[in-house]
Design a protein around this motif. Structure first.
Motif, PDB file in Angstrom:
ATOM      1  N   CYS A  51       0.812  -1.216   0.000  1.00  0.00           N
ATOM      2  CA  CYS A  51       0.000   0.000   0.000  1.00  0.00           C
ATOM      3  C   CYS A  51       0.850   1.273   0.000  1.00  0.00           C
ATOM      4  O   CYS A  51       0.318   2.368  -0.035  1.00  0.00           O
ATOM      5  N   GLU A  53       2.516   2.972   2.157  1.00  0.00           N
ATOM      6  CA  GLU A  53       2.632   3.873   3.306  1.00  0.00           C
ATOM      7  C   GLU A  53       4.014   3.668   3.917  1.00  0.00           C
ATOM      8  O   GLU A  53       4.562   2.569   3.879  1.00  0.00           O
ATOM      9  N   ASP A  54       4.609   4.719   4.490  1.00  0.00           N
ATOM     10  CA  ASP A  54       5.937   4.624   5.087  1.00  0.00           C
ATOM     11  C   ASP A  54       5.867   4.243   6.560  1.00  0.00           C
ATOM     12  O   ASP A  54       5.031   4.765   7.298  1.00  0.00           O
TER      13      ASP A  54
END
Length: 108
Positions: A51, A53-54
């Protein structure tokens, strides 16, 4: 999150790291993790391969376990860029367990 499952993953990563470290340390002198001072800002973030996201490494492992435990598509490891066909969490804990150890030390 199943704590027994997570504990077994960390234990496996530690065993793998110990084996790798033992094999490499016989060939060269290495500095220990205690020989470095690391500031909190230095900890890298890694994108979730599903996805994007970090997350820091420990949060990424938790995220993979919670949100993407059933993912089966081939994707690149966000740490080493190797193609992983399944179980990204297993790959990270076995191949990059040393990063988890560093992350846990920095949280203390």
């Amino acid at each position: 999150m199943d704590s027994d499952f997570w504990t077994s993953r960390i234990a496996a990563a530690k065993r793998q790291y110990t084996l790798q470290h033992h094999l490499h340390s016989s060939h060269m002198d290495r500095l220990g993790i205690d020989d470095f001072e690391v500031e909190e800002e230095v900890r890298p973030d890694f994108p979730c391969p599903y996805c994007y996201e970090d997350f820091d490494i420990s949060s990424l492992c938790s995220h993979l376990e919670d949100e993407h435990s059933c993912e089966s598509k081939v994707t690149l490891c966000p740490i080493c860029s190797v193609k992983v066909s399944r179980d990204m969490l297993n790959h990270i804990t076995l191949q990059h367990g040393h990063l988890l150890k560093i992350s846990l030390i920095m949280e203390i």
